[in-house]
Motif scaffolding. Sequence first.
Motif, short mmCIF file in Angstrom:
data_model
loop_
_atom_site.label_atom_id
_atom_site.label_comp_id
_atom_site.label_asym_id
_atom_site.label_seq_id
_atom_site.Cartn_x
_atom_site.Cartn_y
_atom_site.Cartn_z
N UNK A 191 7.87 88.73 118.92
CA UNK A 191 8.27 87.81 119.99
C UNK A 191 7.09 87.32 120.83
N UNK A 192 6.20 86.64 120.17
CA UNK A 192 5.03 86.11 120.87
C UNK A 192 5.17 84.60 120.99
N UNK A 193 4.92 84.08 122.16
CA UNK A 193 4.96 82.65 122.37
C UNK A 193 3.67 82.20 123.03
N UNK A 194 3.04 81.21 122.45
CA UNK A 194 1.80 80.66 123.01
C UNK A 194 1.94 79.15 123.00
N UNK A 208 -4.20 86.01 111.70
CA UNK A 208 -4.07 85.75 110.26
C UNK A 208 -2.78 85.02 109.93
N UNK A 209 -1.71 85.33 110.64
CA UNK A 209 -0.45 84.59 110.45
C UNK A 209 -0.64 83.14 110.88
N UNK A 210 -1.23 82.94 112.06
CA UNK A 210 -1.42 81.58 112.58
C UNK A 210 -2.35 80.76 111.69
N UNK A 211 -3.28 81.42 111.00
CA UNK A 211 -4.20 80.73 110.09
C UNK A 211 -3.61 80.59 108.69
N UNK A 212 -2.38 81.00 108.51
CA UNK A 212 -1.62 80.93 107.24
C UNK A 212 -2.26 81.78 106.14
N UNK A 259 6.24 80.64 112.70
CA UNK A 259 5.02 80.41 113.47
C UNK A 259 4.64 78.95 113.24
N UNK A 260 4.33 78.26 114.31
CA UNK A 260 3.99 76.84 114.25
C UNK A 260 2.66 76.63 114.96
N UNK A 271 2.80 72.31 112.82
CA UNK A 271 2.95 72.63 111.40
C UNK A 271 3.42 74.06 111.21
N UNK A 272 4.43 74.25 110.40
CA UNK A 272 4.93 75.57 110.06
C UNK A 272 3.89 76.27 109.18
N UNK A 273 3.49 77.48 109.53
CA UNK A 273 2.41 78.15 108.80
C UNK A 273 2.80 78.53 107.38
#
Length: 142
Positions: free
Chosen positions: A4-7, A30-34, A43-44, A48-50
Amino acid sequence: LTDHIGVVETFAELFGFIGPDGAGKTTLIRILASLILPDEGTAVVTGLDVVKDYKVLRTKLGYMPGRFSLYHDLTVEENLRFFAGIFNTTIEELGQLSLRCPIIGGLNLITKFSGLLSRWSLIQASRVGIQCLVFGVASQTA
């Protein structure tokens, strides 16, 4: 545990994640960088959806881990030319792009290439790594 992280970021904003070892900072990046898939949720990044849009997303951002993959038995110039070649660009083209793009221009690109990378300090080698990373993103905007 990354949960539950929101940025919310704005254009050209730089931010970091602070927390103890094992808190999930590297996993989140690593998730945000796909580079890895989230176990659940979405995660967007830049709209863009990762997972669904990872190919387009990777043209808009880069990821440089703490231990990056440069070749210490090559000179700085050889490393830069090698990575530029991977992205079908040149050191000279990146220099021209830095004049047109304030973000890239603000990186203070390396223009003096003397010596083997193994003789450079960790900070100097990090700058070379960042410059190599920029080749990938910059090659998509040229």
